[in-house]
Design a protein around this motif. Sequence first.
Motif, mmCIF file in Angstrom:
data_model
loop_
_atom_site.group_PDB
_atom_site.id
_atom_site.type_symbol
_atom_site.label_atom_id
_atom_site.label_comp_id
_atom_site.label_asym_id
_atom_site.label_seq_id
_atom_site.Cartn_x
_atom_site.Cartn_y
_atom_site.Cartn_z
ATOM 1 N N HIS A 81 0.837 -1.207 0.000
ATOM 2 C CA HIS A 81 0.000 0.000 0.000
ATOM 3 C C HIS A 81 0.871 1.257 0.000
ATOM 4 C CE1 HIS A 81 -4.180 -1.043 0.069
ATOM 5 N NE2 HIS A 81 -3.996 -1.980 0.980
ATOM 6 N N TRP A 100 -3.858 -1.513 -5.383
ATOM 7 C CA TRP A 100 -4.786 -2.138 -6.330
ATOM 8 C C TRP A 100 -4.492 -3.617 -6.532
ATOM 9 C CZ3 TRP A 100 -2.402 -4.234 -10.598
ATOM 10 C CH2 TRP A 100 -1.111 -3.762 -10.865
ATOM 11 N N ASP A 151 -6.284 -5.380 -3.815
ATOM 12 C CA ASP A 151 -7.727 -5.434 -4.067
ATOM 13 C C ASP A 151 -8.038 -6.523 -5.086
ATOM 14 O OD1 ASP A 151 -7.944 -3.349 -2.336
ATOM 15 O OD2 ASP A 151 -8.035 -1.801 -3.877
ATOM 16 N N ASP A 162 -7.638 -9.908 -3.497
ATOM 17 C CA ASP A 162 -8.800 -10.233 -2.661
ATOM 18 C C ASP A 162 -9.950 -10.724 -3.515
ATOM 19 O OD1 ASP A 162 -7.598 -9.648 -0.318
ATOM 20 O OD2 ASP A 162 -8.533 -7.685 -0.042
#
Length: 177
Positions: A28, A34, A37, A40
């Motif tokens: 991060h 990103w 993300d 995930d």
Amino acid sequence: MNLALAFDELLHRPDIADIVKDVQTRIHAAGHGWILDQADAATRDTNSVLTAAAAAAGSNALHLNLVDHPDWVRLGLLDTLARWAAGQASTCMHSPNVMRPQPVLAAAWKPGLVVCAACAHLLQLPKGSARDRTCDACGVVVPSSGAIWSTAASHGGFVYQVGVCEPCRYWPVPADA
Ligand SMILES: [Zn+2]
Ligand SMILES: [Zn+2]
């Protein structure tokens, strides 16, 4: 040290959650949140991929946690993941890349091949062929009267499938089998 063994050791560390958090914080901080993300999302999507993989492999497929698989499965997964991350794996035409997290599939019977969910069929072997009926653990070719059991291990969005003979099955028979 072999990268797969290093990964495996990491997964078994009691402080793995802290290590992961630390790595995520650094990603991060470097402005690459990103990727996390996407990773995930890929992890969440993996369940549907596993369901599809199970359907493709036959109804006997079962998903276990990574640490519940024997070493040869875990190390096979991690070795393939490491080869893919190093750009040394073959892929489907969509060139899934470790830097663009998405659910991907690999199989013990096709070493070094990583495919996206849409290309799961590339991992299939001709139904009933000797290769299709070969145990990935001991190498025995199971006669058509015997059972071949499939399972999948996953790490994030990375799914690794294996098929084993009855003596090599290391999980209980599913209730609906
Ligand atoms: Zn593809
Ligand atoms: Zn076997």
